[in-house]
Each structure stands twice: as C-alpha cells, then as structure tokens.
Design a protein around this motif. Structure first.
Motif, mmCIF file in Angstrom:
data_model
loop_
_atom_site.group_PDB
_atom_site.id
_atom_site.type_symbol
_atom_site.label_atom_id
_atom_site.label_comp_id
_atom_site.label_asym_id
_atom_site.label_seq_id
_atom_site.Cartn_x
_atom_site.Cartn_y
_atom_site.Cartn_z
ATOM 1 N N ASN A 120 0.803 -1.215 0.000
ATOM 2 C CA ASN A 120 0.000 0.000 0.000
ATOM 3 C C ASN A 120 0.842 1.273 0.000
ATOM 4 O OD1 ASN A 120 -2.501 -1.298 -0.005
ATOM 5 N ND2 ASN A 120 -2.496 -1.520 2.219
ATOM 6 N N VAL A 121 2.156 1.113 0.032
ATOM 7 C CA VAL A 121 3.041 2.285 0.022
ATOM 8 C C VAL A 121 3.242 2.729 -1.421
ATOM 9 C CG1 VAL A 121 5.293 3.203 0.645
ATOM 10 C CG2 VAL A 121 4.191 1.511 2.120
ATOM 11 N N SER A 122 2.563 3.776 -1.805
ATOM 12 C CA SER A 122 2.655 4.321 -3.165
ATOM 13 C C SER A 122 1.973 5.675 -3.195
ATOM 14 C CB SER A 122 1.983 3.385 -4.178
ATOM 15 O OG SER A 122 1.915 4.003 -5.463
ATOM 16 N N MET A 123 2.551 6.590 -3.934
ATOM 17 C CA MET A 123 1.934 7.900 -4.086
ATOM 18 C C MET A 123 0.582 7.807 -4.781
ATOM 19 S SD MET A 123 3.593 10.339 -2.719
ATOM 20 C CE MET A 123 5.193 10.668 -1.972
ATOM 21 N N LEU A 132 -0.809 12.259 3.166
ATOM 22 C CA LEU A 132 0.073 13.281 2.614
ATOM 23 C C LEU A 132 -0.436 14.688 2.931
ATOM 24 C CD1 LEU A 132 0.600 11.672 -0.900
ATOM 25 C CD2 LEU A 132 2.373 11.929 0.844
ATOM 26 N N PRO A 133 0.453 15.671 2.941
ATOM 27 C CA PRO A 133 -0.002 17.059 3.020
ATOM 28 C C PRO A 133 -1.008 17.350 1.910
ATOM 29 C CG PRO A 133 2.380 16.937 3.243
ATOM 30 C CD PRO A 133 1.922 15.557 2.876
ATOM 31 N N LEU A 134 -1.983 18.190 2.180
ATOM 32 C CA LEU A 134 -3.082 18.396 1.239
ATOM 33 C C LEU A 134 -2.607 18.897 -0.123
ATOM 34 C CD1 LEU A 134 -5.853 19.932 3.551
ATOM 35 C CD2 LEU A 134 -5.718 17.613 2.586
ATOM 36 N N THR A 135 -1.589 19.746 -0.132
ATOM 37 C CA THR A 135 -1.110 20.261 -1.424
ATOM 38 C C THR A 135 -0.582 19.133 -2.302
ATOM 39 O OG1 THR A 135 1.028 20.737 -0.379
ATOM 40 C CG2 THR A 135 -0.552 22.566 -0.569
#
Length: 258
Positions: A120-123, A132-135
């Motif tokens: 599950n580790v994937s952008m 992740l940060p919202l941006t």
C-alpha cells in the motif's frame, strides 16, 4: 513526421531547462534527506530518489545527444539501441522516483503500521495518499496527474518491466520507399547462396539510407489501445517537468502529514 523549426527550438530550450532543474532537484533531495534522523527514510530520499534523478538527467541528455530533434536521416541501429536503452532507464526511474518518495514519507512518519502493508506504500494508492499534506495529495489526485499515471506511466512502465519493452521504430517509409526496400530485400535473399558480398553490402547501405527517422515510441503492436504511439522528445520533457514539479511540491512539505 519531422518536427518544425519552431518545435525543434522549443524542444532544445525545454531540454536545457529540464536538465538544469533536475540537477537542482537532485541537490534538494540530498539536502532534505539531512532533515530526518530516520535512516531508512533518508536512504530512500538520498540513495533512491536522488540517484534516480541523476540517472534520469543523464538518460535524457544522451537521448537528446544521440537523437537530436533536427535529425533528418534514420539512425544506425546501434545508435537507435542506445536511445532505447536510455529511454528504458528514464521511464523506469520516473516511476521509481514516486515510489522512493512515498517510502521516504511513510518511513519518516512511521506510518507503515497504519497503512497496513508495504504493497500500500505508493503515491498513487489512497492508503498512502490520505496521509500526505493536502497540497501534495491534491496534486496527485488531479485529473491531469491521474490520467498521466494511469494511461501512460503505469501502462508503459508495466509493459517495460513485465511484457513488451518500449520500442522506437527504426524509420518511416513512404509507399514508394517501402516498395524499393522490399525489392532490395528480395534481391538480397537471392544473393545469399552466391556469396556476392559486394552487392549484399551495397544493398544493406541503400536500405539503411531509405526513409526518414521515426520520432515516436510504443510498446506492443498487438495490445490495441493500451499501446498508443507517443512522441519521444515531448514526452521525455513532459515527464521531466511532471517529476520536477511534483518533487518540489513534495520536498517543501514532506515533514508534515495528515
């Protein structure tokens, strides 16, 4: 189809800019790696993403050197193979930069127990993206990024790794050129038993000179819509710009998480 003079100039300028920006992003990765004490996270950023960016920059450089946008004759097969080698390295490392960035983030914030599985580790997986940060998350979930990842990056990377490697056709032939090429091929086959090497070499030389360079790449010829023809130089620059823009955004906020 050859690029216009204006397109050639734009591609050259785009290459110079992308190559410089990629070097800067590599250095930024190394600087940011020093902001965490988590050794595994540091490794993914320093020896993962930064190393990949270095390979990408060199691969892009070699593609533009070996196959300039103003090329007007088909490349010799040895040179074409070198371009393809660098294209393969480039695409694999574009994909890998995102994977290393995801691992660097997850390990820095000790999120692996929460995410539940290394798979599950994937952008591009929601299990990682929601932390992740919202941006960064908003950028990854945008229509443009989603389409780029789904239709191009994952498709072509998976084909390269598991199915049919990326392929640059050696040349483009008109109908008349194709007929001449085939006629020479028939003649060449008829000379094999006679061992007329002078004529065989002359045929090889004429065949190599026939046609125009092909500025596109694809993978499978049998995979239907999954393998569309892609313009080489614009795609390499587009991929570079995507990685650079994402990398800058990620490194500016990777110390935060949701």
């Amino acid at each position: 189809m050859p690029y216009t003079d204006e397109q050639q100039n734009d591609l050259r300028d785009g290459y110079v800019s992308a190559h410089s920006d990629m070097r800067d992003l590599t250095l930024e990765c190394l600087r940011e790696a020093d902001t965490t004490d988590v050794a595994a996270s540091k490794e993914h950023l320093c020896h993962g993403a930064a190393r990949r960016l270095g390979v990408m920059g060199r691969a892009m450089q070699r593609m533009f050197e070996l196959f300039p946008a103003d090329t007007d004759r088909p490349l010799p097969m040895e040179s074409l193979h070198d371009v393809q080698i660098n294209l393969h390295a480039f695409v694999m490392n574009v994909y890998g930069v995102f994977e290393n960035s995801a691992w660097a983030f997850v390990l820095r914030h000790n999120l692996l127990p929460t995410i539940g599985s290394p798979l599950n580790v994937s952008m591009f997986r929601e299990a990682t993206r929601k932390h992740l940060p919202l941006t960064v998350a908003d950028r990854l979930s945008s229509d443009a990024m989603t389409q780029w990842h789904t239709d191009y990056l994952k498709n072509y990377r998976d084909a390269l790794a598991h199915r049919i490697p990326l392929y640059i056709p050696p040349k483009v032939l008109t109908k008349e050129e194709c007929e001449r090429f085939n006629a020479l091929e028939v003649e060449k086959q008829g000379l094999v038993g006679r061992v007329d090497w002078d004529r065989i070499n002359a045929i090889w030389a004429e065949q190599e000179a026939i046609g125009s360079p092909c500025f596109t790449f694809l993978h499978s010829l049998e995979d239907g819509n999954a393998s569309r023809v892609v313009l080489l130089h614009p795609q390499v620059l587009s991929d570079s710009k995507t990685v650079i823009e994402f990398g800058r955004l990620f490194l500016a906020s990777w110390h935060e998480y949701c």
